[in-house]
Structures are given as structure tokens and as C-alpha cells.
Design an enzyme around this catalytic site. Structure first.
Site, PDB file in Angstrom:
ATOM      1  N   LYS A  59       0.661  -1.187   0.133  1.00  0.00           N
ATOM      2  CA  LYS A  59       0.031  -0.025  -0.020  1.00  0.00           C
ATOM      3  C   LYS A  59       0.854   1.298  -0.013  1.00  0.00           C
ATOM      4  O   LYS A  59       2.185   1.169   0.572  1.00  0.00           O
ATOM      5  CB  LYS A  59      -0.884  -0.188   1.356  1.00  0.00           C
ATOM      6  CG  LYS A  59      -2.134   0.588   1.194  1.00  0.00           C
ATOM      7  CD  LYS A  59      -2.947   0.292   2.619  1.00  0.00           C
ATOM      8  CE  LYS A  59      -4.383   0.900   2.474  1.00  0.00           C
ATOM      9  NZ  LYS A  59      -5.300   0.356   1.332  1.00  0.00           N
ATOM     10  N   HIS A 134     -12.023 -12.531   1.442  1.00  0.00           N
ATOM     11  CA  HIS A 134     -10.812 -11.793   1.886  1.00  0.00           C
ATOM     12  C   HIS A 134     -10.063 -12.770   3.104  1.00  0.00           C
ATOM     13  O   HIS A 134     -11.109 -12.932   3.811  1.00  0.00           O
ATOM     14  CB  HIS A 134     -11.125 -10.234   2.461  1.00  0.00           C
ATOM     15  CG  HIS A 134     -11.162  -9.203   1.513  1.00  0.00           C
ATOM     16  ND1 HIS A 134     -11.068  -8.122   1.830  1.00  0.00           N
ATOM     17  CD2 HIS A 134     -11.456  -9.358   0.358  1.00  0.00           C
ATOM     18  CE1 HIS A 134     -11.610  -7.290   0.721  1.00  0.00           C
ATOM     19  NE2 HIS A 134     -11.668  -8.065  -0.328  1.00  0.00           N
ATOM     20  N   GLU A 153      -2.957  -9.205   3.680  1.00  0.00           N
ATOM     21  CA  GLU A 153      -4.493  -9.323   3.206  1.00  0.00           C
ATOM     22  C   GLU A 153      -4.645 -10.084   1.789  1.00  0.00           C
ATOM     23  O   GLU A 153      -3.554  -9.628   0.869  1.00  0.00           O
ATOM     24  CB  GLU A 153      -4.956  -7.999   3.125  1.00  0.00           C
ATOM     25  CG  GLU A 153      -6.523  -8.342   3.051  1.00  0.00           C
ATOM     26  CD  GLU A 153      -7.561  -7.316   2.602  1.00  0.00           C
ATOM     27  OE1 GLU A 153      -8.092  -6.691   3.291  1.00  0.00           O
ATOM     28  OE2 GLU A 153      -7.312  -6.524   1.382  1.00  0.00           O
ATOM     29  N   ALA A 165     -14.852  -4.500  -9.700  1.00  0.00           N
ATOM     30  CA  ALA A 165     -14.063  -3.967  -8.535  1.00  0.00           C
ATOM     31  C   ALA A 165     -13.141  -2.729  -9.032  1.00  0.00           C
ATOM     32  O   ALA A 165     -13.165  -1.945  -8.279  1.00  0.00           O
ATOM     33  CB  ALA A 165     -13.484  -4.935  -7.809  1.00  0.00           C
TER      34      ALA A 165
HETATM   35  P1  0O2 Z   1      -6.961  -0.032  -2.012  1.00  0.00           P
HETATM   36  O1  0O2 Z   1      -6.622   1.149  -2.737  1.00  0.00           O
HETATM   37  O2  0O2 Z   1      -7.442  -1.422  -2.725  1.00  0.00           O
HETATM   38  O3  0O2 Z   1      -6.044  -0.464  -1.026  1.00  0.00           O
HETATM   39  P2  0O2 Z   1     -10.173  -3.169   7.700  1.00  0.00           P
HETATM   40  O4  0O2 Z   1      -9.145  -2.305   8.347  1.00  0.00           O
HETATM   41  O5  0O2 Z   1      -9.550  -4.501   7.174  1.00  0.00           O
HETATM   42  O6  0O2 Z   1     -11.110  -3.742   8.818  1.00  0.00           O
HETATM   43  P3  0O2 Z   1     -11.332  -2.508   5.214  1.00  0.00           P
HETATM   44  O7  0O2 Z   1      -9.870  -1.864   4.893  1.00  0.00           O
HETATM   45  O8  0O2 Z   1     -12.563  -1.887   5.068  1.00  0.00           O
HETATM   46  O9  0O2 Z   1     -11.238  -2.738   6.743  1.00  0.00           O
HETATM   47  O10 0O2 Z   1     -11.111  -3.890   4.849  1.00  0.00           O
HETATM   48  P4  0O2 Z   1     -11.660  -4.806   3.677  1.00  0.00           P
HETATM   49  O11 0O2 Z   1     -13.090  -4.907   3.526  1.00  0.00           O
HETATM   50  O12 0O2 Z   1     -11.090  -6.104   3.702  1.00  0.00           O
HETATM   51  O13 0O2 Z   1     -11.032  -3.948   2.386  1.00  0.00           O
HETATM   52  C1  0O2 Z   1      -9.991  -3.759   2.081  1.00  0.00           C
HETATM   53  C2  0O2 Z   1      -9.820  -3.882   0.773  1.00  0.00           C
HETATM   54  O14 0O2 Z   1     -10.853  -4.401   0.052  1.00  0.00           O
HETATM   55  C3  0O2 Z   1      -9.782  -2.314   0.115  1.00  0.00           C
HETATM   56  O15 0O2 Z   1      -8.869  -1.696   0.363  1.00  0.00           O
HETATM   57  C4  0O2 Z   1     -10.156  -2.688  -1.147  1.00  0.00           C
HETATM   58  O16 0O2 Z   1      -9.034  -3.012  -2.095  1.00  0.00           O
HETATM   59  C5  0O2 Z   1     -11.230  -3.986  -1.312  1.00  0.00           C
HETATM   60  N1  0O2 Z   1     -12.622  -3.274  -1.127  1.00  0.00           N
HETATM   61  C6  0O2 Z   1     -13.544  -3.412  -0.103  1.00  0.00           C
HETATM   62  N2  0O2 Z   1     -14.621  -2.806  -0.067  1.00  0.00           N
HETATM   63  C7  0O2 Z   1     -14.592  -2.554  -1.480  1.00  0.00           C
HETATM   64  C8  0O2 Z   1     -15.679  -2.036  -2.246  1.00  0.00           C
HETATM   65  O17 0O2 Z   1     -16.676  -1.756  -1.918  1.00  0.00           O
HETATM   66  N3  0O2 Z   1     -15.154  -1.754  -3.685  1.00  0.00           N
HETATM   67  C9  0O2 Z   1     -13.933  -1.865  -4.158  1.00  0.00           C
HETATM   68  N4  0O2 Z   1     -13.589  -1.771  -5.526  1.00  0.00           N
HETATM   69  N5  0O2 Z   1     -13.036  -2.578  -3.436  1.00  0.00           N
HETATM   70  C10 0O2 Z   1     -13.411  -2.827  -2.127  1.00  0.00           C
HETATM   71  P5  0O2 Z   1      -8.753  -0.062  -0.008  1.00  0.00           P
HETATM   72  O18 0O2 Z   1      -7.920   0.432   1.286  1.00  0.00           O
HETATM   73  O19 0O2 Z   1     -10.075   0.550   0.416  1.00  0.00           O
HETATM   74  O20 0O2 Z   1      -8.287   0.367  -1.224  1.00  0.00           O
END
Ligand code: 0O2
Length: 216
Positions: A59, A134, A153, A165
Site C-alpha cells: 500500500k 478476503h 491481506e 471492483a
Molecule cells: P486499496 O486502494 O485497494 O488498497 P479493515 O481495516 O481491514 O477492517 P477495510 O480496509 O474496509 O477494513 O477491509 P476490507 O473490507 O477487507 O477492504 C480492504 C480492501 O478490499 C480495500 O482496500 C479494497 O481493495 C477492497 N474493497 C473493500 N470494499 C470494497 C468496495 O466496496 N469496492 C471496491 N472496489 N473494493 C473494495 P482499500 O484500502 O479500500 O483500497
């Protein structure tokens, strides 16, 4: 003397950014190798590749800081290690939803990994329509004088879910999480199409296999 592993948050060099990133990168390398081996073994045994592609990433610092802000934590290395779970992330894309569960089981069976949590966004999709599987795991990283359990993750999704996504993520970033309602609504509808398409393709794959077996 045999070393006992410590979680990254208790590692003595936690205040050094480069060391922490080096550990996350090392953890990613290990998981990536495990996945490659599982895929090769699957091909070797069943003449079939469940995995289409694998993408690993660390990240960005901006994204880490944003997430800490969202969770109301100060930007410090200690907080990032403790509260940001997806600093090291690996995404596995496969053809069919049944492959997702096969891959998840194979990963869960690796006994040097510790599973911290599972989020099955296929059973329970997010409000946005997001579907994926996940797994948050720790992998022991063996250094010369210590062993550090480091979080990774793992996201597992179908090609169609990944297509969806990627576009939804683009919208999220473009509008900083506040996209126009009509686009969000259409994306939610598309998520349903994707889910129906995945179910249809899974069924067709089963039919193709059955037909093939009958005519062998
Ligand atoms: P990026 O840019 O991909 O890194 P947590 O702190 O783990 O409890 P979090 O981060 O909401 O909470 O956990 P979750 O649900 O496991 O989501 C982590 C990642 O899953 C996100 O990272 C996204 O990559 C993907 N993701 C989760 N929800 C969505 C969604 O609604 N749409 C899309 N397109 N991707 C999703 P980041 O940090 O958001 O972004």
C-alpha cells in the site's frame, strides 16, 4: 537456539520505516511463492489451473495515512502496523466462484500461516455491491536473529468480480468516496449481473465437464 516468532507490532525495529516495509515485502514474497506452488501442483495433479493471475502490492504511504485518518489514528509506524491490515496485499483472480473456495481452503491448510480473519463478501456482499473473499493471515518471516509474524491481506475473486471492483474503485477514488448516486446505483445493478454471470458460467463449466466425461 531456536527462535520464537513475534508479531510485527512487538518487533524491536518497529520504528524504522524501511525495516517494516522490508518485512511486508518479504511476507508478500512468501505468500506469492506459496500460491505459485499450489497452482503448479493443481496443474500437475488435475491438469487444470484454478488461478488466472496473481498481483501483489504494498500500500502506498498516502493510502496508509488516509486509512489511519479514516480510523481516527495519528500517522505513526506503530499505528500503521497495528491498525492497517492491508499494507501487504495479494489479489488472486480465478475463473469460477468454486475456485475461490478451493484456493481459500488450500491456503488455510498451510500450517505455518495463521488466519486472523475471514471476510466472505460473496456470502455477504458490501452495500456497494462488492463481492470477493478476503483472508487476513500472518506469515512468519525468518530473519538472521528473529522471526516476525507479518500480516498479509489475501483477496480472492473471479475475473468478473475483479472487472467490476476495478471500475468501482476508480469511481470511489475519482469522487473521494462521494460519487453520483446514479453511478453507484448502476454499479450495484452491474454487481448483480456479475453475480448472475458467475453463477451461469459455473453451471456451464459443470455441464462442459459432464459432457466431456460422457464422451471420453
Ligand atoms: P486499496 O486502494 O485497494 O488498497 P479493515 O481495516 O481491514 O477492517 P477495510 O480496509 O474496509 O477494513 O477491509 P476490507 O473490507 O477487507 O477492504 C480492504 C480492501 O478490499 C480495500 O482496500 C479494497 O481493495 C477492497 N474493497 C473493500 N470494499 C470494497 C468496495 O466496496 N469496492 C471496491 N472496489 N473494493 C473494495 P482499500 O484500502 O479500500 O483500497
Amino acid at each position: 537456539m531456536k527462535q520464537y516468532s513475534v508479531p510485527l507490532r512487538d518487533f524491536k525495529e518497529i520504528d524504522d520505516w524501511d525495516t517494516v516495509i522490508f518485512l511486508y515485502k518479504s511476507a508478500l514474497k512468501q505468500i506469492k511463492t506459496k500460491i505459485d506452488i499450489l497452482n503448479d501442483e493443481f496443474q500437475h495433479r488435475h491438469k487444470y489451473n484454478p488461478i488466472e493471475h496473481v498481483k501483489a502490492r504494498i500500500k502506498t504511504p498516502e493510502s496508509i495515512v488516509k486509512k489511519l485518518k479514516r480510523y481516527h489514528y495519528d500517522s505513526s509506524i506503530e499505528n500503521m502496523v497495528r491498525y492497517v491490515n492491508d499494507i501487504a496485499g495479494i489479489r488472486i483472480t480465478c475463473s469460477f466462484t468454486s475456485d475461490i473456495y478451493k484456493i481459500a481452503d488450500m491456503i488455510a491448510n498451510q500450517n505455518d500461516l495463521t488466519i486472523l480473519s475471514i471476510r466472505d463478501y460473496m456470502q455477504t456482499p458490501k452495500k456497494s455491491g462488492y463481492r470477493s473473499y478476503h483472508m487476513l493471515v500472518t506469515v512468519p518471516v525468518f530473519l538472521s536473529d528473529s522471526v516476525v509474524d507479518t500480516k498479509v491481506e489475501i483477496q480472492i475473486r473471479t475475473v468478473a468480480q475483479d472487472f467490476w471492483a476495478t471500475l468501482e474503485h476508480k469511481m470511489h477514488y475519482k469522487f473521494e468516496g462521494d460519487g453520483p448516486d446514479y453511478i453507484s446505483k448502476e454499479l450495484r445493478e452491474c454487481a448483480e449481473f456479475v453475480s448472475d454471470l458467475d453463477a451461469k458460467m459455473e453451471q456451464l463449466n459443470i455441464e462442459i465437464q459432464k459432457y466431456g466425461e460422457k464422451n471420453e
